[in-house]
Structure formats: C-alpha cells, structure tokens
Design an enzyme around this catalytic site. Structure first.
Site, mmCIF file in Angstrom:
data_model
loop_
_atom_site.group_PDB
_atom_site.id
_atom_site.type_symbol
_atom_site.label_atom_id
_atom_site.label_comp_id
_atom_site.label_asym_id
_atom_site.label_seq_id
_atom_site.Cartn_x
_atom_site.Cartn_y
_atom_site.Cartn_z
ATOM 1 N N LEU A 225 0.841 -1.186 0.000
ATOM 2 C CA LEU A 225 0.000 0.000 0.000
ATOM 3 C C LEU A 225 0.886 1.250 0.000
ATOM 4 O O LEU A 225 1.961 1.238 0.605
ATOM 5 C CB LEU A 225 -0.897 0.011 1.239
ATOM 6 C CG LEU A 225 -2.024 -1.016 1.266
ATOM 7 C CD1 LEU A 225 -2.659 -1.036 2.646
ATOM 8 C CD2 LEU A 225 -3.077 -0.702 0.232
ATOM 9 N N GLU A 255 -8.159 7.957 9.485
ATOM 10 C CA GLU A 255 -7.575 8.004 8.149
ATOM 11 C C GLU A 255 -7.107 6.597 7.796
ATOM 12 O O GLU A 255 -6.161 6.076 8.388
ATOM 13 C CB GLU A 255 -6.384 8.979 8.095
ATOM 14 C CG GLU A 255 -6.760 10.425 8.314
ATOM 15 C CD GLU A 255 -7.085 10.735 9.768
ATOM 16 O OE1 GLU A 255 -6.453 10.132 10.663
ATOM 17 O OE2 GLU A 255 -7.994 11.551 10.009
ATOM 18 N N LEU A 256 -7.741 5.972 6.840
ATOM 19 C CA LEU A 256 -7.517 4.566 6.533
ATOM 20 C C LEU A 256 -6.044 4.278 6.229
ATOM 21 O O LEU A 256 -5.454 4.896 5.329
ATOM 22 C CB LEU A 256 -8.385 4.155 5.340
ATOM 23 C CG LEU A 256 -8.322 2.678 4.931
ATOM 24 C CD1 LEU A 256 -8.829 1.787 6.063
ATOM 25 C CD2 LEU A 256 -9.133 2.446 3.662
ATOM 26 N N ASP A 257 -5.462 3.335 6.987
ATOM 27 C CA ASP A 257 -4.085 2.876 6.796
ATOM 28 C C ASP A 257 -3.062 4.004 6.886
ATOM 29 O O ASP A 257 -1.988 3.936 6.290
ATOM 30 C CB ASP A 257 -3.930 2.138 5.456
ATOM 31 C CG ASP A 257 -4.719 0.844 5.412
ATOM 32 O OD1 ASP A 257 -4.860 0.205 6.472
ATOM 33 O OD2 ASP A 257 -5.210 0.470 4.323
ATOM 34 N N GLU A 258 -3.365 5.048 7.652
ATOM 35 C CA GLU A 258 -2.453 6.175 7.794
ATOM 36 C C GLU A 258 -2.030 6.376 9.251
ATOM 37 O O GLU A 258 -1.424 7.385 9.578
ATOM 38 C CB GLU A 258 -3.110 7.459 7.266
ATOM 39 C CG GLU A 258 -3.447 7.440 5.785
ATOM 40 C CD GLU A 258 -2.216 7.433 4.894
ATOM 41 O OE1 GLU A 258 -1.142 7.852 5.365
ATOM 42 O OE2 GLU A 258 -2.333 7.005 3.737
#
Length: 313
Positions: A225, A255-258
């Site tokens: 990712l 915050e998705l995957d952050e």
C-alpha cells in the site's frame, strides 16, 4: 495492562488480569514490578529526577531507555523498575509520580507488569496472523492474554475454541454495520479489552469506533500500500515486477491505513517469484510484524507521538 497508550489520568480503573489455559509466562506478583513511560519538553535533569524519585519510593531500575528528539525538543522515556521493599499498590506509586509529572508537564503512564494486556483479536477469512498470535499466547511468548476472538465469518471458530478462547461471530453488511459495531462494543466491555488487534480483519472501522479506542487498535497490512490497493495486491505487484514485499503494523486512526507505524518488515523478491510465492512470503511477514507490534505495545514500549511512534525495543 492498566492504562491505554493515550495520556492517562491517575485513578482510572485497572482491568483484571486473565490467563489462557497452558500459558506459562511469569508476570510476577502485583505491586512488585512497574513500567513508567513518559514524554515532555526536553530539559536538563529529567532522568536524574525520575530515577531519584523512584529510588526514594523503594524501586530499583531494571531497564531504562530514553530519547531526545532534537528536531522537536521532545523527550521520551521508558523505565522498568522493581519494588525492593515489598509490594505497593499501583495507585500509591502513581501518587508518588504525579507531582514530578506535573512539574515537568509530562504525558505519562504507569503499568503494573503483573497485569497483562487483554486483547480482542478480530479476523475475517485469512487466519495466518490469528493462528500465530493464538500460538504465541498459549505458549507464553506473547506478553498478553487473548480474551476473545471476533469475526465477521464463522471460519475460525474451531481454531479459537481449540485454544480455549471464546469466539464471537458478528456478521457485517453495509446496512448492519452500526448494529455490528454495537455488538462489538458489548464484547469489548464483557471481556474488559485493553487492545483490539485487527489480524487481517477486512472491514473498515467507523470513525467513531476509532476515536473511542484511539491508540488501542493495531492493524496489519501489506506494505505494498498504497500502490496496490484492493483485491489481489500480490498479483498486481507481480504484474509490476516489484523487488521487495513487506508488511506494516500500525495504530488505527480514522484516516484509513495512515495511523502511526509501530513495525515494518520486508524481504527481497525477483522475477522468479510468482503471485502465489509473493502471497506466501507476505503472509509470513504479516504474522511476524504484527506479533512484534502487539508484543511491544503490550510491554509498553511504544510511545505515540503525533503521526509517529517512538519504540523502545
């Protein structure tokens, strides 16, 4: 675990300890060993003041690590101490530390090491990370108790129950997501969960749930990712001829995957590795990176710092 990784307030309730059948890890007696973590503006005398205060409280230092970030002027410290003159309640030692913490403007936590972190592990239909965590917990190499497993599919009920861990099937659809998260909240309360581990749980948590458990949800994803999102990421990576694959364990935020990264691992690959090879190697990396992240979190080695972390390993 007595507190979450967020800034604590003295006097908050301490979850009861639990232990899996067959778990061998010796966590010692309550009130004998503690971990203090702290952060504050860097200035002279912090280490001297902290160590002196703990010595006056009858504690000897087992291990101490610190880091001063020159770019921000912030100071971070983790100190593991042993009480030498008999046990002391956690709240009593907190009362000793609090005036010094107030003087230095510290964000701090104190943990009794005899109280293991209680995990609720969430999984969908890829069980490699769940299987790894269950084995580590049962064998005593994971410094935490897996209190329950939650899944939106029934696939791993037998695996969880074989390890003596309760399994809860909570189906999720686009229409029932709010009700599913309410059911999850009931499970978290019932098992007094300290930390949620997303062991390849393929559902996006709501912003509300992320805020409610800030700093207490750990996720694992492949480090491909954001280049290869969505389905079949390793096939996409193969098509692009990647030279490394990896995995990232991080705290979950809205915050998705952050979220702040705890651990990463990678391995080099080449043109001879087909998508199945890449996926197999990726699964191994995911399990290892997640296990390290959960271990360090449960041992109170991770200090969140804005969008980053300081990890004392």
């Amino acid at each position: 675990m007595s507190t979450s990784p967020a800034a604590r307030q003295p006097g908050s309730p301490t979850p009861a300890a639990g232990r899996l059948p067959g778990q061998q890890r010796d966590l010692g007696a309550p009130g004998h060993s503690f971990v203090l973590t702290l952060s504050c503006a860097d200035r002279r005398g912090i280490v001297w003041s902290v160590s002196g205060l703990l010595a006056e409280a009858g504690c000897s230092i087992v291990d101490s690590q610190q880091f001063g970030d020159a770019s921000t002027g912030q100071f971070f410290m983790r100190v593991h101490v042993r009480r030498e003159i008999g046990p002391i309640p956690l709240g009593e030692l907190e009362a000793v530390v609090e005036p010094l913490a107030r003087e230095f403007g510290m964000t701090w936590q104190l943990h009794d090491t005899a109280v293991p972190d209680r995990l609720v592990v969430m999984v969908s239909q890829q069980g490699h990370c769940l299987n790894d965590l269950l084995f580590r917990a049962r064998s005593g190499t994971l410094p935490a108790t897996i209190a329950a497993v939650v899944s939106n599919h029934p696939d791993f009920r037998d695996l969880a129950e074989w390890h003596g861990v309760p399994f809860h099937h909570i189906p999720v659809t686009a229409d029932t997501k709010p009700q599913a998260e309410d059911a999850l909240r009931e499970v978290l309360t019932e098992y007094r969960a300290d930390t949620i581990v997303l062991a390849r749980y393929m559902q996006v948590l709501s912003d509300r749930l992320c805020r409610e458990h800030e700093g207490r949800i750990i996720n694992i994803h492949h480090s491909l990712l954001p280049s290869f999102k969505g389905a079949r990421p390793y096939a996409q990576a193969y098509d692009r001829g990647v030279k490394v694959i990896g995995a990232t364990a991080h705290y979950v935020t809205a915050e998705l995957d952050e979220g702040p990264i705890i651990e990463q691992d990678f391995v080099r690959v080449d043109h001879s590795h087909d998508p199945a090879d890449l996926a197999a190697r990726g699964r191994d990396l995911e399990a290892l990176a997640l296990a390290r992240a959960v271990t360090w979190h449960s041992e109170h080695r991770v200090l969140r710092y804005g969008v980053k972390t300081v990890v004392f390993t």
